[in-house]
Design an enzyme around this catalytic site. Structure first.
Site, mmCIF file in Angstrom:
data_model
loop_
_atom_site.group_PDB
_atom_site.id
_atom_site.type_symbol
_atom_site.label_atom_id
_atom_site.label_comp_id
_atom_site.label_asym_id
_atom_site.label_seq_id
_atom_site.Cartn_x
_atom_site.Cartn_y
_atom_site.Cartn_z
ATOM 1 N N LYS A 114 0.822 -1.216 0.000
ATOM 2 C CA LYS A 114 0.000 0.000 0.000
ATOM 3 C C LYS A 114 0.851 1.259 0.000
ATOM 4 O O LYS A 114 0.476 2.256 -0.617
ATOM 5 C CB LYS A 114 -0.946 0.013 1.207
ATOM 6 C CG LYS A 114 -2.137 -0.915 1.050
ATOM 7 C CD LYS A 114 -3.291 -0.520 1.944
ATOM 8 C CE LYS A 114 -4.495 -1.400 1.669
ATOM 9 N NZ LYS A 114 -5.651 -1.096 2.506
ATOM 10 N N LYS A 195 -5.061 -9.444 -6.345
ATOM 11 C CA LYS A 195 -6.304 -9.631 -5.590
ATOM 12 C C LYS A 195 -7.299 -8.518 -5.906
ATOM 13 O O LYS A 195 -6.903 -7.385 -6.146
ATOM 14 C CB LYS A 195 -5.941 -9.685 -4.098
ATOM 15 C CG LYS A 195 -6.731 -8.815 -3.179
ATOM 16 C CD LYS A 195 -6.275 -8.879 -1.752
ATOM 17 C CE LYS A 195 -6.496 -7.529 -1.083
ATOM 18 N NZ LYS A 195 -7.854 -7.244 -0.661
ATOM 19 N N LYS A 198 -10.807 -3.151 -2.775
ATOM 20 C CA LYS A 198 -11.743 -2.027 -2.747
ATOM 21 C C LYS A 198 -11.093 -0.764 -3.281
ATOM 22 O O LYS A 198 -11.710 0.007 -3.988
ATOM 23 C CB LYS A 198 -12.203 -1.774 -1.309
ATOM 24 C CG LYS A 198 -13.563 -2.346 -1.037
ATOM 25 C CD LYS A 198 -14.124 -1.785 0.247
ATOM 26 C CE LYS A 198 -13.936 -2.769 1.371
ATOM 27 N NZ LYS A 198 -12.994 -2.365 2.387
HETATM 28 P P1 ATP Z 1 -8.679 -2.079 0.532
HETATM 29 O O1 ATP Z 1 -8.328 -2.215 -0.908
HETATM 30 O O2 ATP Z 1 -9.304 -0.742 0.884
HETATM 31 O O3 ATP Z 1 -7.593 -2.532 1.461
HETATM 32 P P2 ATP Z 1 -10.013 -4.605 0.629
HETATM 33 O O4 ATP Z 1 -10.789 -4.908 -0.591
HETATM 34 O O5 ATP Z 1 -8.700 -5.304 0.805
HETATM 35 O O6 ATP Z 1 -9.878 -3.049 0.775
HETATM 36 P P3 ATP Z 1 -10.787 -4.782 3.418
HETATM 37 O O7 ATP Z 1 -11.770 -3.866 4.039
HETATM 38 O O8 ATP Z 1 -9.345 -4.514 3.666
HETATM 39 O O9 ATP Z 1 -10.983 -4.877 1.843
HETATM 40 O O10 ATP Z 1 -11.125 -6.275 3.824
HETATM 41 C C1 ATP Z 1 -12.352 -6.731 4.330
HETATM 42 C C2 ATP Z 1 -12.357 -8.232 4.379
HETATM 43 O O11 ATP Z 1 -12.433 -8.768 3.052
HETATM 44 C C3 ATP Z 1 -11.102 -8.854 4.994
HETATM 45 O O12 ATP Z 1 -11.460 -9.983 5.757
HETATM 46 C C4 ATP Z 1 -10.284 -9.256 3.806
HETATM 47 O O13 ATP Z 1 -9.403 -10.320 4.115
HETATM 48 C C5 ATP Z 1 -11.365 -9.704 2.836
HETATM 49 N N1 ATP Z 1 -10.940 -9.569 1.449
HETATM 50 C C6 ATP Z 1 -10.472 -8.442 0.847
HETATM 51 N N2 ATP Z 1 -10.186 -8.674 -0.435
HETATM 52 C C7 ATP Z 1 -10.499 -9.979 -0.668
HETATM 53 C C8 ATP Z 1 -10.420 -10.818 -1.823
HETATM 54 N N3 ATP Z 1 -10.007 -10.353 -2.972
HETATM 55 N N4 ATP Z 1 -10.819 -12.112 -1.700
HETATM 56 C C9 ATP Z 1 -11.265 -12.589 -0.518
HETATM 57 N N5 ATP Z 1 -11.350 -11.854 0.605
HETATM 58 C C10 ATP Z 1 -10.980 -10.567 0.547
#
Ligand code: ATP
Ligand code: LTN
Length: 333
Positions: A114, A195, A198
């Site tokens: 990040k 991956k 968000k």
């Molecule tokens: P950001 O990009 O803002 O970090 P993010 O998509 O990684 O957001 P988080 O809010 O950090 O989302 O994560 C929320 C939950 O979703 C966590 O338990 C994380 O492990 C899970 N998660 C995030 N991305 C994935 C993915 N691509 N596949 C499965 N689980 C995910």
């Protein structure tokens, strides 16, 4: 004694299908287990670790809380709250900062990823996992259901708990990360090597947001990156990562075995068919959520009432542990 479950999600954008499969969908299942006491949190203080537009953040917090309700999380069965409404997190995070070696944070792979994307790296981004440890530890948590990317952070929380217990006596429960066997890492639709995330969801074609309209979901899936073959099978071959990802999404949403999923596509004519059927399954899963969300988001007064109720419950659980820790660290109460 019931097992305490704690998990959180950032209001950094509307959640995507990876968050839904890797986290939120499993929380709903966990809520129905009478042996578990579930706490789910909108971690808004975590979202502040990268630059946010205040009005947009406020909207995302309300939207995410309404989404908790829309997916079926029930404020009478689980504790649902917003992190910044309970001061234990910021306060406890500070106390844990003061026993966490800096070297531990420098090893976190999420920080390395990040921070590369930021013009200015904020201190909070490096400190993010300590705040997360406070979320988990001050609630005497046994299990933390998360996607694969958060495993390292839960392990850090374990190390912090062990270090505290060693220096100040048995205090914190050592939490376990609970990672799903399937769907722990849903990949981006426009690039199956990374991956779904968000913070990249604004890029067209990257993610399916749970609140997307059916037409848009279909369009995104039909455009998903695959390979030039036609074989519809689960595979670890990096070249087949796109097809593997679509099959994984289909599998987690239908609850079928891998063999049954492959059998479903035995008669498919190429990836076009695969994508159409995956889109149908995704729409069937998200459409009721979108409709429910539409109802919940309209009633701001009710959302605020439920947020307040959740925060009170959360305070009652975490406050005694916070006092205990302050006392053990030598503060005057
Ligand atoms: P950001 O990009 O803002 O970090 P993010 O998509 O990684 O957001 P988080 O809010 O950090 O989302 O994560 C929320 C939950 O979703 C966590 O338990 C994380 O492990 C899970 N998660 C995030 N991305 C994935 C993915 N691509 N596949 C499965 N689980 C995910
Ligand atoms: N860092 C997590 C969100 C999060 C979390 C938590 C998850 C913050 N605090 C406590 C589980 C338990 C993420 O998903 N990015």
């Amino acid at each position: 004694m019931k097992r305490r479950i704690f998990s959180g999600i950032q209001p950094s954008d509307v959640i995507h299908i990876g968050n839904y499969i890797g986290a939120v969908k499993r929380w709903v299942a966990s809520q129905e287990d009478p042996e578990r006491d579930n706490i789910f949190c909108v971690v808004d203080l975590h979202a502040l670790t990268v630059k946010q537009e205040p009005e947009e953040l406020r909207r995302h917090i309300l939207e995410l809380f309404a989404l908790f309700l829309a997916v079926g999380l029930d404020p009478n069965k689980s504790t649902l709250f917003v992190q910044s409404h309970v001061t234990t997190h910021a306060e406890g995070g500070w106390l844990l900062n003061c026993i966490t070696p800096l070297g531990w944070l420098n090893k976190m792979t999420q920080f390395k990823d990040k921070s590369q994307k930021q013009e200015t790296i904020l201190t909070g981004l490096l400190d993010y996992p300590v705040l997360m440890a406070a979320d988990i530890l001050f609630y005497d948590t046994h299990e933390v259901p998360v996607g694969e990317d958060q495993k390292q952070h839960v392990e850090l929380a374990r190390n912090i708990a062990e270090r505290f217990n060693f220096h100040y006596g048995e205090t914190f429960i050592i939490p376990e990360p609970v990672i799903p066997q399937i769907g722990a890492r849903i990949m981006a639709l426009d690039d199956p090597q990374i991956k779904m995330s968000k913070s990249m969801a604004a890029n067209k074609g990257h993610a399916i947001r749970v609140l997307d309209e059916p037409k848009e979901i279909e369009r995104t899936i039909l455009r998903a990156k695959t390979d030039s073959g036609s074989d519809i099978r689960f595979s670890k071959d990096p070249l087949k990562a796109g097809v593997n990802n679509l099959l994984t999404i289909y599998q987690t949403l239908t609850g079928k075995s891998a063999d049954a999923v492959e059998a479903d596509f035995a008669d498919a004519r190429g990836y076009g068919d695969l994508k159409k059927r995956v889109a149908e399954v995704v729409i069937a899963a998200t459409d009721p959520v979108r409709k429910q969300h539409h109802q919940f988001i309209k009633d701001r007064g009710e959302l605020e009432r439920l947020m307040k109720m959740g925060a009170e419950k959360a305070r009652t659980i975490s406050e005694p542990r916070l006092q205990d820790v302050k006392q053990k660290m030598g503060l005057v109460l």
